[in-house]
Design a protein around this motif. Structure first.
Motif, PDB file in Angstrom:
ATOM      1  N   ARG A  29       0.842  -1.195   0.000  1.00  0.00           N
ATOM      2  CA  ARG A  29       0.000   0.000   0.000  1.00  0.00           C
ATOM      3  C   ARG A  29       0.877   1.244   0.000  1.00  0.00           C
ATOM      4  O   ARG A  29       1.908   1.275   0.653  1.00  0.00           O
ATOM      5  N   GLY A  30       0.431   2.263  -0.712  1.00  0.00           N
ATOM      6  CA  GLY A  30       1.165   3.516  -0.715  1.00  0.00           C
ATOM      7  C   GLY A  30       0.810   4.336  -1.935  1.00  0.00           C
ATOM      8  O   GLY A  30      -0.291   4.220  -2.473  1.00  0.00           O
ATOM      9  N   VAL A  31       1.747   5.165  -2.356  1.00  0.00           N
ATOM     10  CA  VAL A  31       1.540   5.974  -3.558  1.00  0.00           C
ATOM     11  C   VAL A  31       2.628   5.628  -4.568  1.00  0.00           C
ATOM     12  O   VAL A  31       3.725   5.198  -4.204  1.00  0.00           O
ATOM     13  N   VAL A  32       2.309   5.820  -5.823  1.00  0.00           N
ATOM     14  CA  VAL A  32       3.277   5.535  -6.884  1.00  0.00           C
ATOM     15  C   VAL A  32       4.436   6.516  -6.778  1.00  0.00           C
ATOM     16  O   VAL A  32       4.252   7.736  -6.770  1.00  0.00           O
ATOM     17  N   ALA A  33       5.633   5.970  -6.655  1.00  0.00           N
ATOM     18  CA  ALA A  33       6.848   6.788  -6.675  1.00  0.00           C
ATOM     19  C   ALA A  33       7.390   6.863  -8.089  1.00  0.00           C
ATOM     20  O   ALA A  33       7.752   7.941  -8.585  1.00  0.00           O
ATOM     21  N   THR A  34       7.436   5.701  -8.755  1.00  0.00           N
ATOM     22  CA  THR A  34       7.944   5.625 -10.127  1.00  0.00           C
ATOM     23  C   THR A  34       7.226   4.508 -10.878  1.00  0.00           C
ATOM     24  O   THR A  34       6.723   3.557 -10.282  1.00  0.00           O
ATOM     25  N   LEU A  35       7.196   4.631 -12.179  1.00  0.00           N
ATOM     26  CA  LEU A  35       6.773   3.547 -13.059  1.00  0.00           C
ATOM     27  C   LEU A  35       7.703   3.583 -14.257  1.00  0.00           C
ATOM     28  O   LEU A  35       7.613   4.466 -15.106  1.00  0.00           O
ATOM     29  N   ASP A  36       8.625   2.622 -14.276  1.00  0.00           N
ATOM     30  CA  ASP A  36       9.632   2.550 -15.328  1.00  0.00           C
ATOM     31  C   ASP A  36       9.445   1.239 -16.066  1.00  0.00           C
ATOM     32  O   ASP A  36       9.871   0.181 -15.596  1.00  0.00           O
ATOM     33  N   GLY A  37       8.778   1.299 -17.214  1.00  0.00           N
ATOM     34  CA  GLY A  37       8.476   0.072 -17.946  1.00  0.00           C
ATOM     35  C   GLY A  37       7.542  -0.810 -17.138  1.00  0.00           C
ATOM     36  O   GLY A  37       6.408  -0.431 -16.849  1.00  0.00           O
ATOM     37  N   GLN A  38       8.037  -1.987 -16.739  1.00  0.00           N
ATOM     38  CA  GLN A  38       7.230  -2.912 -15.949  1.00  0.00           C
ATOM     39  C   GLN A  38       7.647  -2.930 -14.481  1.00  0.00           C
ATOM     40  O   GLN A  38       7.270  -3.831 -13.742  1.00  0.00           O
ATOM     41  N   THR A  39       8.402  -1.925 -14.048  1.00  0.00           N
ATOM     42  CA  THR A  39       8.810  -1.834 -12.648  1.00  0.00           C
ATOM     43  C   THR A  39       8.077  -0.680 -11.976  1.00  0.00           C
ATOM     44  O   THR A  39       8.244   0.484 -12.354  1.00  0.00           O
ATOM     45  N   LEU A  40       7.260  -1.035 -10.987  1.00  0.00           N
ATOM     46  CA  LEU A  40       6.484  -0.056 -10.241  1.00  0.00           C
ATOM     47  C   LEU A  40       7.126   0.171  -8.881  1.00  0.00           C
ATOM     48  O   LEU A  40       7.425  -0.782  -8.152  1.00  0.00           O
ATOM     49  N   GLY A  41       7.363   1.423  -8.530  1.00  0.00           N
ATOM     50  CA  GLY A  41       7.880   1.767  -7.212  1.00  0.00           C
ATOM     51  C   GLY A  41       6.758   2.342  -6.363  1.00  0.00           C
ATOM     52  O   GLY A  41       6.131   3.326  -6.754  1.00  0.00           O
ATOM     53  N   VAL A  42       6.483   1.704  -5.217  1.00  0.00           N
ATOM     54  CA  VAL A  42       5.402   2.149  -4.337  1.00  0.00           C
ATOM     55  C   VAL A  42       6.013   2.681  -3.040  1.00  0.00           C
ATOM     56  O   VAL A  42       6.721   1.953  -2.331  1.00  0.00           O
ATOM     57  N   ARG A  43       5.726   3.953  -2.722  1.00  0.00           N
ATOM     58  CA  ARG A  43       6.242   4.562  -1.497  1.00  0.00           C
ATOM     59  C   ARG A  43       5.230   4.376  -0.366  1.00  0.00           C
ATOM     60  O   ARG A  43       4.095   4.826  -0.443  1.00  0.00           O
ATOM     61  N   GLY A  44       5.634   3.679   0.698  1.00  0.00           N
ATOM     62  CA  GLY A  44       4.770   3.429   1.833  1.00  0.00           C
ATOM     63  C   GLY A  44       4.716   4.602   2.787  1.00  0.00           C
ATOM     64  O   GLY A  44       5.383   5.624   2.588  1.00  0.00           O
ATOM     65  N   LYS A  45       3.931   4.458   3.861  1.00  0.00           N
ATOM     66  CA  LYS A  45       3.774   5.528   4.838  1.00  0.00           C
ATOM     67  C   LYS A  45       5.095   5.923   5.488  1.00  0.00           C
ATOM     68  O   LYS A  45       5.283   7.070   5.880  1.00  0.00           O
ATOM     69  N   ASP A  46       6.010   4.935   5.596  1.00  0.00           N
ATOM     70  CA  ASP A  46       7.292   5.229   6.241  1.00  0.00           C
ATOM     71  C   ASP A  46       8.323   5.811   5.277  1.00  0.00           C
ATOM     72  O   ASP A  46       9.467   6.065   5.647  1.00  0.00           O
ATOM     73  N   PRO A 160     -12.872  -1.592 -14.408  1.00  0.00           N
ATOM     74  CA  PRO A 160     -11.636  -1.596 -15.199  1.00  0.00           C
ATOM     75  C   PRO A 160     -11.006  -0.216 -15.268  1.00  0.00           C
ATOM     76  O   PRO A 160     -11.701   0.801 -15.298  1.00  0.00           O
ATOM     77  N   GLY A 161      -9.681  -0.193 -15.261  1.00  0.00           N
ATOM     78  CA  GLY A 161      -8.956   1.065 -15.378  1.00  0.00           C
ATOM     79  C   GLY A 161      -7.967   1.022 -16.519  1.00  0.00           C
ATOM     80  O   GLY A 161      -7.897   0.044 -17.280  1.00  0.00           O
ATOM     81  N   GLN A 162      -7.197   2.077 -16.647  1.00  0.00           N
ATOM     82  CA  GLN A 162      -6.203   2.198 -17.713  1.00  0.00           C
ATOM     83  C   GLN A 162      -4.811   2.350 -17.116  1.00  0.00           C
ATOM     84  O   GLN A 162      -4.634   2.965 -16.061  1.00  0.00           O
ATOM     85  N   ARG A 163      -3.807   1.819 -17.806  1.00  0.00           N
ATOM     86  CA  ARG A 163      -2.430   1.939 -17.313  1.00  0.00           C
ATOM     87  C   ARG A 163      -2.005   3.389 -17.158  1.00  0.00           C
ATOM     88  O   ARG A 163      -1.199   3.710 -16.281  1.00  0.00           O
ATOM     89  N   ALA A 164      -2.551   4.274 -17.989  1.00  0.00           N
ATOM     90  CA  ALA A 164      -2.180   5.689 -17.915  1.00  0.00           C
ATOM     91  C   ALA A 164      -2.561   6.313 -16.577  1.00  0.00           C
ATOM     92  O   ALA A 164      -2.033   7.374 -16.204  1.00  0.00           O
ATOM     93  N   GLN A 165      -3.460   5.664 -15.831  1.00  0.00           N
ATOM     94  CA  GLN A 165      -3.861   6.186 -14.524  1.00  0.00           C
ATOM     95  C   GLN A 165      -2.808   5.935 -13.443  1.00  0.00           C
ATOM     96  O   GLN A 165      -2.871   6.521 -12.358  1.00  0.00           O
ATOM     97  N   ILE A 166      -1.864   5.061 -13.717  1.00  0.00           N
ATOM     98  CA  ILE A 166      -0.815   4.743 -12.750  1.00  0.00           C
ATOM     99  C   ILE A 166       0.357   5.680 -12.984  1.00  0.00           C
ATOM    100  O   ILE A 166       1.156   5.506 -13.901  1.00  0.00           O
ATOM    101  N   LYS A 167       0.443   6.712 -12.145  1.00  0.00           N
ATOM    102  CA  LYS A 167       1.477   7.734 -12.291  1.00  0.00           C
ATOM    103  C   LYS A 167       1.864   8.235 -10.906  1.00  0.00           C
ATOM    104  O   LYS A 167       1.154   8.004  -9.918  1.00  0.00           O
ATOM    105  N   PRO A 168       3.017   8.903 -10.785  1.00  0.00           N
ATOM    106  CA  PRO A 168       3.492   9.353  -9.474  1.00  0.00           C
ATOM    107  C   PRO A 168       2.429  10.120  -8.690  1.00  0.00           C
ATOM    108  O   PRO A 168       1.722  10.968  -9.229  1.00  0.00           O
ATOM    109  N   GLY A 169       2.342   9.767  -7.402  1.00  0.00           N
ATOM    110  CA  GLY A 169       1.409  10.427  -6.512  1.00  0.00           C
ATOM    111  C   GLY A 169       0.073   9.743  -6.357  1.00  0.00           C
ATOM    112  O   GLY A 169      -0.685  10.064  -5.439  1.00  0.00           O
ATOM    113  N   VAL A 170      -0.240   8.780  -7.232  1.00  0.00           N
ATOM    114  CA  VAL A 170      -1.523   8.081  -7.168  1.00  0.00           C
ATOM    115  C   VAL A 170      -1.465   6.994  -6.093  1.00  0.00           C
ATOM    116  O   VAL A 170      -0.518   6.208  -6.039  1.00  0.00           O
ATOM    117  N   ALA A 171      -2.486   6.941  -5.239  1.00  0.00           N
ATOM    118  CA  ALA A 171      -2.550   5.917  -4.201  1.00  0.00           C
ATOM    119  C   ALA A 171      -2.910   4.576  -4.824  1.00  0.00           C
ATOM    120  O   ALA A 171      -3.819   4.489  -5.660  1.00  0.00           O
TER     121      ALA A 171
END
Length: 199
Positions: A29-46, A160-171
Motif C-alpha cells: 500500500r502507498g503511492v506511486v513513486a515511479t513507473l519505469d516500464g514494468q517496474t512499479l515503485g510504491v512509497r509506503g507511509k514510512d 476496469p482502469g487504464q495503465r495511464a492512470q498509474i502515475k506518481p502520486g496516485v494511491a
C-alpha cells in the motif's frame, strides 16, 4: 462499467491471500513513486519505496464506491474485518464480487490492521440493520461468520482502469508475490477519483 468486465485471471488475484501463503504474498500500500516500464515503485507511509515487477499483461482495477443496498442474500463479498469477543467480525472495508465469481473463499489472516482477518463468502439468510450498521452472515466451505458493517465503512466494487492512470502520486494497492528476492504482481488497484484503496 462494473468490474464484471475484468478478466478471470485478474479476479482470482483480487484480495486472494491463500491460506498458508502469507509468507509469499503481501499487500503493498502507498503511492506511486515511479513507473519505469514494468517496474512499479510504491512509497509506503514510512517513506520506503518497494519495487514491484509487473507482468507483461498487467491490468488496472478501479475501486468504485457503491451503496450497502448492493449487498443482499446470495451476494459473494469479501471483507477485511476485526474479530470480536463474541466470535463475530466488524468490517473495516467491503468489496462486492459480480454474480458467479467466488475468489479467495474462506478466511485468512490479513495485514491492513494488526489482528485483522479477510473473510470471503456468500451472504446467507437475512441482512438486518440496527444502530451498529448492517449485519449479515457470510458462509464459506469451512463454516460461517457473522459480520457487522458499520455505517462509515467503505463498500466498493472493482471496475476496469487504464495503465495511464498509474502515475506518481496516485494511491495504489497491490497484491504481490515474492519472486527471486523481490515482488511481482499482475494488477494494480486504485481508488475512484484519486481516493486511496480501502484494503
Amino acid at each position: 462499467m462494473r468490474f464484471s468486465t475484468l478478466t478471470g485471471a485478474a479476479l482470482m488475484l483480487a484480495l486472494a491471500f491463500p491460506a498458508g501463503a502469507q509468507e509469499t504474498r503481501k499487500g503493498i500500500r502507498g503511492v506511486v513513486a515511479t513507473l519505469d516500464g514494468q517496474t512499479l515503485g510504491v512509497r509506503g507511509k514510512d517513506g520506503t519505496v518497494t519495487a514491484v515487477t509487473l507482468a507483461p499483461d498487467w491490468t488496472v482495477r478501479v475501486l468504485v464506491p457503491i451503496g450497502v443496498e448492493a449487498i443482499h442474500p446470495g451476494s459473494f463479498i469479501g471483507t477485511a474485518q476485526m474479530p470480536q469477543a463474541d466470535g463475530s467480525g466488524r468490517s473495516l472495508e467491503v468489496h462486492v464480487f459480480p454474480p458467479g465469481v467466488k475468489s479467495g473463499e474462506g478466511e485468512r489472516d490479513w495485514d491492513s490492521e494488526p489482528g485483522s482477518r479477510m473473510t470471503n463468502g456468500t451472504v446467507e439468510g437475512e441482512v438486518t440493520s440496527d444502530a451498529k450498521g448492517r449485519e449479515l452472515t457470510l458462509a464459506f466451505p469451512s463454516g460461517s461468520r457473522r459480520i457487522t458493517i458499520p455505517p462509515d465503512v467503505p463498500i466498493v466494487e472493482f471496475g476496469p482502469g487504464q495503465r495511464a492512470q498509474i502515475k506518481p502520486g496516485v494511491a495504489v494497492f497491490v497484491v504481490a508475490q515474492s519472486a527471486g528476492g523481490g515482488w511481482k504482481a499482475s494488477s494494480v488497484s486504485i481508488g475512484q477519483d484519486g481516493a486511496a484503496p480501502p484494503m
